[in-house]
Every structure is written in structure tokens, then in C-alpha cells.
Design a protein around this motif. Structure first.
Motif, PDB file in Angstrom:
ATOM      1  N   ASN A   1      31.938  87.035  19.970  1.00 43.61           N
ATOM      2  CA  ASN A   1      31.978  87.664  21.282  1.00 43.61           C
ATOM      3  C   ASN A   1      30.651  87.462  22.018  1.00 43.61           C
ATOM      4  O   ASN A   1      30.617  87.136  23.202  1.00 43.61           O
ATOM      5  CB  ASN A   1      32.255  89.162  21.103  1.00 43.61           C
ATOM      6  CG  ASN A   1      32.694  89.813  22.387  1.00 43.61           C
ATOM      7  OD1 ASN A   1      33.502  89.250  23.115  1.00 43.61           O
ATOM      8  ND2 ASN A   1      32.146  90.973  22.679  1.00 43.61           N
ATOM      9  N   LYS A   2      29.591  87.609  21.277  1.00 43.34           N
ATOM     10  CA  LYS A   2      28.257  87.468  21.865  1.00 43.34           C
ATOM     11  C   LYS A   2      28.030  86.014  22.310  1.00 43.34           C
ATOM     12  O   LYS A   2      27.502  85.767  23.396  1.00 43.34           O
ATOM     13  CB  LYS A   2      27.208  87.889  20.833  1.00 43.34           C
ATOM     14  CG  LYS A   2      25.867  88.209  21.447  1.00 43.34           C
ATOM     15  CD  LYS A   2      24.976  88.913  20.453  1.00 43.34           C
ATOM     16  CE  LYS A   2      23.528  88.895  20.900  1.00 43.34           C
ATOM     17  NZ  LYS A   2      23.220  89.807  21.982  1.00 43.34           N
ATOM     18  N   ARG A   3      28.450  85.098  21.460  1.00 36.25           N
ATOM     19  CA  ARG A   3      28.298  83.688  21.816  1.00 36.25           C
ATOM     20  C   ARG A   3      29.052  83.375  23.112  1.00 36.25           C
ATOM     21  O   ARG A   3      28.515  82.761  24.030  1.00 36.25           O
ATOM     22  CB  ARG A   3      28.841  82.784  20.697  1.00 36.25           C
ATOM     23  CG  ARG A   3      28.938  81.324  21.141  1.00 36.25           C
ATOM     24  CD  ARG A   3      29.756  80.482  20.203  1.00 36.25           C
ATOM     25  NE  ARG A   3      31.117  81.000  20.033  1.00 36.25           N
ATOM     26  CZ  ARG A   3      31.923  80.607  19.059  1.00 36.25           C
ATOM     27  NH1 ARG A   3      31.512  79.727  18.164  1.00 36.25           N
ATOM     28  NH2 ARG A   3      33.145  81.112  18.958  1.00 36.25           N
ATOM     29  N   ASP A   4      30.289  83.836  23.188  1.00 35.77           N
ATOM     30  CA  ASP A   4      31.090  83.538  24.370  1.00 35.77           C
ATOM     31  C   ASP A   4      30.509  84.201  25.612  1.00 35.77           C
ATOM     32  O   ASP A   4      30.507  83.619  26.693  1.00 35.77           O
ATOM     33  CB  ASP A   4      32.541  83.989  24.155  1.00 35.77           C
ATOM     34  CG  ASP A   4      33.163  83.243  22.977  1.00 35.77           C
ATOM     35  OD1 ASP A   4      32.577  82.209  22.560  1.00 35.77           O
ATOM     36  OD2 ASP A   4      34.205  83.692  22.455  1.00 35.77           O
ATOM     37  N   ASP A   5      30.013  85.395  25.409  1.00 33.15           N
ATOM     38  CA  ASP A   5      29.388  86.121  26.520  1.00 33.15           C
ATOM     39  C   ASP A   5      28.199  85.359  27.081  1.00 33.15           C
ATOM     40  O   ASP A   5      28.016  85.254  28.289  1.00 33.15           O
ATOM     41  CB  ASP A   5      28.872  87.471  25.998  1.00 33.15           C
ATOM     42  CG  ASP A   5      29.697  88.619  26.524  1.00 33.15           C
ATOM     43  OD1 ASP A   5      30.821  88.340  26.995  1.00 33.15           O
ATOM     44  OD2 ASP A   5      29.226  89.768  26.445  1.00 33.15           O
ATOM     45  N   LEU A   6      27.380  84.876  26.174  1.00 34.40           N
ATOM     46  CA  LEU A   6      26.133  84.236  26.591  1.00 34.40           C
ATOM     47  C   LEU A   6      26.315  82.745  26.881  1.00 34.40           C
ATOM     48  O   LEU A   6      25.416  82.105  27.415  1.00 34.40           O
ATOM     49  CB  LEU A   6      25.056  84.402  25.514  1.00 34.40           C
ATOM     50  CG  LEU A   6      24.652  85.842  25.186  1.00 34.40           C
ATOM     51  CD1 LEU A   6      23.688  85.879  24.015  1.00 34.40           C
ATOM     52  CD2 LEU A   6      24.023  86.518  26.410  1.00 34.40           C
ATOM     53  N   GLY A   7      27.464  82.206  26.472  1.00 31.54           N
ATOM     54  CA  GLY A   7      27.708  80.777  26.680  1.00 31.54           C
ATOM     55  C   GLY A   7      26.742  79.887  25.900  1.00 31.54           C
ATOM     56  O   GLY A   7      26.332  78.832  26.372  1.00 31.54           O
ATOM     57  N   VAL A   8      26.395  80.344  24.691  1.00 30.97           N
ATOM     58  CA  VAL A   8      25.476  79.554  23.853  1.00 30.97           C
ATOM     59  C   VAL A   8      26.296  78.601  22.991  1.00 30.97           C
ATOM     60  O   VAL A   8      27.415  78.934  22.592  1.00 30.97           O
ATOM     61  CB  VAL A   8      24.668  80.481  22.912  1.00 30.97           C
ATOM     62  CG1 VAL A   8      23.554  79.707  22.243  1.00 30.97           C
ATOM     63  CG2 VAL A   8      24.134  81.660  23.670  1.00 30.97           C
TER      64      VAL A   8
ATOM     65  N   VAL B   1      18.285  82.672  15.386  1.00 35.32           N
ATOM     66  CA  VAL B   1      18.790  81.320  15.109  1.00 35.32           C
ATOM     67  C   VAL B   1      18.786  80.495  16.392  1.00 35.32           C
ATOM     68  O   VAL B   1      18.316  79.345  16.416  1.00 35.32           O
ATOM     69  CB  VAL B   1      20.209  81.379  14.507  1.00 35.32           C
ATOM     70  CG1 VAL B   1      20.812  79.990  14.395  1.00 35.32           C
ATOM     71  CG2 VAL B   1      20.180  82.066  13.155  1.00 35.32           C
ATOM     72  N   VAL B   2      19.299  81.081  17.457  1.00 32.25           N
ATOM     73  CA  VAL B   2      19.379  80.342  18.728  1.00 32.25           C
ATOM     74  C   VAL B   2      17.975  79.959  19.219  1.00 32.25           C
ATOM     75  O   VAL B   2      17.720  78.821  19.629  1.00 32.25           O
ATOM     76  CB  VAL B   2      20.122  81.188  19.796  1.00 32.25           C
ATOM     77  CG1 VAL B   2      20.085  80.517  21.154  1.00 32.25           C
ATOM     78  CG2 VAL B   2      21.560  81.434  19.349  1.00 32.25           C
ATOM     79  N   THR B   3      17.075  80.927  19.143  1.00 27.49           N
ATOM     80  CA  THR B   3      15.705  80.666  19.614  1.00 27.49           C
ATOM     81  C   THR B   3      15.017  79.604  18.754  1.00 27.49           C
ATOM     82  O   THR B   3      14.323  78.722  19.256  1.00 27.49           O
ATOM     83  CB  THR B   3      14.857  81.959  19.548  1.00 27.49           C
ATOM     84  OG1 THR B   3      15.655  83.032  19.990  1.00 27.49           O
ATOM     85  CG2 THR B   3      13.625  81.851  20.412  1.00 27.49           C
ATOM     86  N   TYR B   4      15.245  79.732  17.455  1.00 28.03           N
ATOM     87  CA  TYR B   4      14.631  78.786  16.517  1.00 28.03           C
ATOM     88  C   TYR B   4      15.095  77.360  16.833  1.00 28.03           C
ATOM     89  O   TYR B   4      14.291  76.439  16.958  1.00 28.03           O
ATOM     90  CB  TYR B   4      15.012  79.168  15.087  1.00 28.03           C
ATOM     91  CG  TYR B   4      14.467  78.245  14.029  1.00 28.03           C
ATOM     92  CD1 TYR B   4      13.168  78.394  13.569  1.00 28.03           C
ATOM     93  CD2 TYR B   4      15.257  77.236  13.477  1.00 28.03           C
ATOM     94  CE1 TYR B   4      12.658  77.549  12.588  1.00 28.03           C
ATOM     95  CE2 TYR B   4      14.762  76.387  12.500  1.00 28.03           C
ATOM     96  CZ  TYR B   4      13.457  76.546  12.053  1.00 28.03           C
ATOM     97  OH  TYR B   4      12.956  75.718  11.084  1.00 28.03           O
ATOM     98  N   ALA B   5      16.409  77.193  16.983  1.00 30.85           N
ATOM     99  CA  ALA B   5      16.967  75.864  17.255  1.00 30.85           C
ATOM    100  C   ALA B   5      16.386  75.298  18.547  1.00 30.85           C
ATOM    101  O   ALA B   5      16.039  74.118  18.625  1.00 30.85           O
ATOM    102  CB  ALA B   5      18.487  75.960  17.346  1.00 30.85           C
ATOM    103  N   LYS B   6      16.273  76.170  19.512  1.00 35.54           N
ATOM    104  CA  LYS B   6      15.765  75.729  20.810  1.00 35.54           C
ATOM    105  C   LYS B   6      14.294  75.303  20.689  1.00 35.54           C
ATOM    106  O   LYS B   6      13.898  74.234  21.164  1.00 35.54           O
ATOM    107  CB  LYS B   6      15.888  76.886  21.809  1.00 35.54           C
ATOM    108  CG  LYS B   6      16.032  76.411  23.232  1.00 35.54           C
ATOM    109  CD  LYS B   6      16.473  77.573  24.105  1.00 35.54           C
ATOM    110  CE  LYS B   6      16.232  77.218  25.557  1.00 35.54           C
ATOM    111  NZ  LYS B   6      16.312  78.381  26.414  1.00 35.54           N
TER     112      LYS B   6
END
Ligand code: ADP
Ligand code: MG
Length: 475
Positions: free
Chosen positions: A313-320, A348-353
Motif C-alpha cells: 500500500n505504501k509503495r503504491d501510495d508513494l509510487g516508488v 531500503v528505498v533511500t539506500y538504493a537511491k
């Protein structure tokens, strides 16, 4: 006007503005001593009452007298007694005591200290929905077996405020959705009833604001009244983390006052706390019994399916961009609470970025391995475990280590043994040495006792141990 009549009328007005604690402590035995051409002298029963009236209320008194007599009298205060603090004097850092409680209702110095450091600002928020965050709503609240009842009740309350479950109290450990749910209720009601005055505040904010109001009454006579009105004029009152007010006499008194006022007027009250009301130590019985009159429900930890759903849900919300497989990996590994789960997702998202790599399972492993290791390495000291257990059960550390064998001490002592084994993995001999040089067989017996209680579904103990563990891990 007769002095007596005049003073009675002034007191009548003050009683509405001043907190009950203050009023009952400082005002009852006051009277007008004499009225002169330009001056009115007010007699107080002791020095403290005199000081308080002088410092905090002289402006109010002056203007109330002016309202009644049309004259701008100078107000002076006298006392014949030099009586000082009778019981539990509350001393301001280094200065002379300001408050002399005549009964058990005291304003604690720590409350006041805290109020000086933090203060909330309701005035800057929208007038009708004070403190609500629109991002916390029902549509992004994931439902699972762990929170279904809490959610259903919340939804019902939001649809029929004041008519279904009142008050409604939801309790759980940290990061499991209490705050989210309270805001969701508020937002939903605001949508359906834009005319309603909805107030969201935390127990801490309530406490701070009360202390502020009490302190500022001197400079701004209206603040205590404003404080009272702010809460009693609500149509919906959402109060988060109410456990904070436990042990604070003045705060509990004001809370009880506002609560009753709203309750009797059929206004919806929603409360959250970190444990069942009956387990909140030092919460007035009359308050916890009020909580139990309505609906009480808890939120448990989410299972892996709920955790996965929340992440998707969070992923879809943020479009990550992050695959289901990666989300599963996160959900599998982070099972403490939802706040940490969301934290891991962001990590995880920040790290990958930052590394300029795709947010895949590899990135997750790298990012989270760090997180998981730091968690394990947190290196909790045995002394901390002892301290937290003692604090939870309201005991002194020396009582835990001592030799008294009353039930109130023996169980916490055995819980300490159990946790020293489980968290610190200390050998029995070392635990014995730490707990007042006890024999290792005593320690073994204690740990076994707790283990068997847990096996036999001693629900209360289970809950207590899990709360203590959580505070130890979180701090
Ligand atoms: P608590 O007040 O119990 O400590 P919060 O309400 O602050 O917990 O929740 C922590 C975080 O987890 C918030 O960001 C919240 O939005 C999220 N959260 C909690 N429960 C859910 C849920 N059931 N569905 C989606 N998000 C949730
Ligand atoms: Mg919260």
C-alpha cells in the motif's frame, strides 16, 4: 456593597476560571479584610495562599472587583499566619516554595518544568479540527486479524459520534496504529460534520497546556478559563497516549472534569493508551472506571500478511519502484511494529537511491542487514533491565534485590531473573550475584516459575513482560 457579598461574588467567578486544585487549595478561607478609599485588603489563611493570590490572581481579582464596584481599587493581601508548607512541599528549583498543597492535590515541579520547555499551539491550527493530520485516514489503514475489532469500533464511532461506543479506548504497544486510528476517526467525522469542533491532543499536550495555563494566569487572567473552554466546547475529543497523565494530580483532576462534561453532554470521546486502563499505574480509579464504561479494544502486532499489505500500500501510495519480492523480504524480517516496518521500507528505498542501484532484494539485504545488526548489537545492560522492571512495578531497585518475599515483590523479582536470562543471556550464577547474591538454584527456580506461568497462559503476566521488554528495547 458589603465586603462579604462582594467577595462571595468574586469567588464565584474565580471558581469558574481557576483549576479545581488551585481553587480548593488557595481560595476557600480567604476574605475581604477591609475596604478603604483606594484599597481593598484581602486576608489569606497562610503565606502560600497569599503568595499565590498575589502573584497569579491579583489582576483577575482587581478587574472582577472593578466590574462589581466600578472602582479601580488597589488590591493588597495579608495573612496572620506564618504557616509554611504542611505536606509534600513542592519546591521551585532553588527558590522558596511557591505552592503549599493543603491536600494531596499537588502540582508537580516536574510538570511545571516540562511545561516550560514544551508548549503546544492550538491557536495556529484550524479552528474546527484542531491537530488532525489528513494523511491518517481509514482508506489507508490496513485491516487484519490484529486490528479488526479496533478498526470496526473506530469506524462505527466515526459514523455515529457520541451514539455508539462512548468513550472508546484503544490500546496497544508502540507503532501499531493507535494514533493513525484516532486521526482517522477525527478526519471522517470532520468530513461528515464540518460544523463539529474536533480536538485531537496527546496526553502530554493536555498536561503541558494545563501547566501553561496555570502559570500564565498571572499575566493573562483569561488563560485558565480558555483552557477549560477549549476542551469542554468540543464535539469530539480525541486524546492520544492518555497514560501520560497518570500520577499527575492536577492534570487528572482537570481531565476528569473535561471528560465528565463532554460525556454527560453525549460528546464523543476517543482515547488511546499504551496498555489496558486497569494496568495504568497511578491512574485514578474514577478515571479508569470511566474508561471501562465504554468500549475498550486493543491492537496486536500484525502478522506477515498484514505487514506485506501495508508495505504494498505504501509503495503504491508513494509510487516508488520496488518489487513484491523485496517487500516480502522486508515484511519477513521486520516484525516488531509498523513504525519500524515503515522505517525499514524508507531505509531500503533511500539506500538504493544513494547507492544508485535498483531497490531490489539485494539492496534490501544490504540496507536491512545494517539495521538488524544494530538492533542486535544494541547491547542492553543488565542494570537497565533491573531498572525497567522495578519502574514498571513501581518498586525500588533495592526491593527487587532485597530479601522480602511478599507476592508484590517476588513476581517482579522472578520477571527480572527471566529477562536477564532472555535478553542479556547471563549465566544463572551471574544473575544470582546481580540480584542480591542469590544462589543459582533460586534463579533457576524463578525462571522456571515464569516460564510455566507463561505456558499456562497467564495472560496478565504475558502482557506485562511484553510491555517491559518493549520499553527496554525502545529506549
Ligand atoms: P501508535 O500510535 O500505536 O504508536 P501509529 O499510529 O503512530 O502507532 O502508527 C505507526 C505508523 O504505522 C504510522 O505511520 C501509521 O500510519 C502506520 N500504521 C499503523 N497501523 C497501520 C495500518 N493498520 N495500516 C497502515 N498503516 C498503519
Ligand atoms: Mg501514537
Amino acid at each position: 456593597m458589603e465586603p462579604e457579598k462582594l467577595w462571595r461574588s468574586v469567588l464565584g467567578e474565580l471558581e469558574l476560571v481557576v483549576s479545581p486544585t488551585y481553587y480548593n487549595t488557595f481560595f476557600p478561607s480567604t476574605k475581604i479584610n477591609k475596604i478603604e478609599e483606594e484599597r481593598i485588603e484581602i486576608h489569606c489563611s497562610n503565606n502560600f495562599s497569599k503568595e499565590i493570590l498575589q502573584q497569579k490572581y491579583s489582576k483577575d481579582i482587581k478587574s472582577l472587583i472593578k466590574e462589581r464596584t466600578g472602582k479601580n481599587f488597589d488590591i493588597t493581601f495579608t495573612t496572620t499566619s506564618n504557616k509554611v508548607a504542611v505536606a509534600e512541599p513542592v519546591v521551585f528549583s532553588g527558590d522558596a516554595p511557591l505552592f503549599s498543597p493543603s491536600n494531596s492535590s499537588t502540582v508537580k515541579e516536574e510538570d511545571l518544568q516540562q511545561a516550560r520547555h514544551t508548549s503546544t499551539n492550538y491557536q495556529t491550527l484550524e479552528p474546527q479540527t484542531q491537530g488532525l493530520v489528513p494523511e491518517y485516514n481509514f482508506s489507508n489503514f490496513i485491516i487484519g486479524p490484529n486490528n479488526r475489532l479496533a478498526y470496526t469500533v473506530a469506524k462505527t464511532v466515526a459514523e455515529n459520534p457520541g451514539q455508539s461506543y462512548n468513550p472508546y479506548l484503544v490500546h496497544s504497544g508502540v507503532g501499531l496504529g493507535k494514533t493513525h486510528l484516532l486521526h482517522a476517526i477525527g478526519n471522517e467525522i470532520a468530513k461528515n460534520h464540518p460544523e463539529y469542533k474536533i480536538i485531537y491532543c496527546t496526553g502530554q499536550e493536555f498536561l503541558n497546556d494545563l501547566m501553561d495555563a496555570l502559570q500564565n494566569t498571572r499575566t493573562n487572567g483569561g488563560t485558565a478559563r480558555e483552557f477549560k473552554n477549549r476542551f469542554t466546547s468540543a464535539d469530539v475529543w480525541l486524546i492520544d497516549d492518555v497514560q501520560v497523565i497518570a500520577g499527575r494530580e492536577a492534570t487528572q483532576e482537570e481531565f476528569y472534569f473535561a471528560f465528565n462534561h463532554l460525556y454527560l453532554n453525549k460528546k464523543q470521546i476517543v482515547i488511546s493508551s499504551d496498555r489496558h486502563p486497569s494496568e495504568i499505574k497511578k491512574l485514578h480509579e474514577r478515571i479508569s472506571s470511566r474508561f471501562n464504561m465504554g468500549m475498550v479494544s486493543d491492537i496486536q502486532k500484525p502478522d506477515v500478511d498484514v505487514r506485506t499489505a501495508i508495505l504494498r500500500n505504501k509503495r503504491d501510495d508513494l509510487g516508488v519502484e520496488i518489487s513484491n519480492e523485496t517487500l516480502d523480504y522486508i515484511a519477513d524480517n521486520i516484525n516488531s511494529n509498523i513504525r519500524e516496518l515503515e522505517g525499514a521500507f524508507t531505509q531500503v528505498v533511500t539506500y538504493a537511491k544513494a547507492m544508485n542501484i535498483p531497490a531490489d532484494i539485494n539492496a534490501a539485504k544490504q540496507a536491512l542487514n545494517d539495521a538488524l545488526i544494530t538492533k542486535e548489537e544494541k547491547n542492553i545492560k543488565p542494570a537497565k533491565v533491573v531498572r525497567e522492571v522495578a519502574q514498571f512495578y513501581n518498586l525500588e531497585i533495592r526491593e527487587i534485590k532485597g530479601s522480602r518475599r511478599t507476592k508484590q515483590i517476588v513476581v517482579p523479582r522472578q520477571v527480572t531473573m527471566f529477562l536477564l536470562k532472555e535478553i542479556n543471556q547471563l549465566p544463572l550464577v551471574q544473575i544470582g550475584a546481580l540480584l542480591g547474591n542469590r544462589d543459582h538454584t533460586t534463579i533457576m527456580y524463578g525462571i522456571e516459575k515464569i516460564n510455566s506461568e507463561l505456558k499456562n497462559d497467564n495472560f496478565k503476566l504475558k502482557k506485562e513482560i511484553s510491555i517491559i521488554k518493549e520499553t527496554i528495547m525502545d529506549k
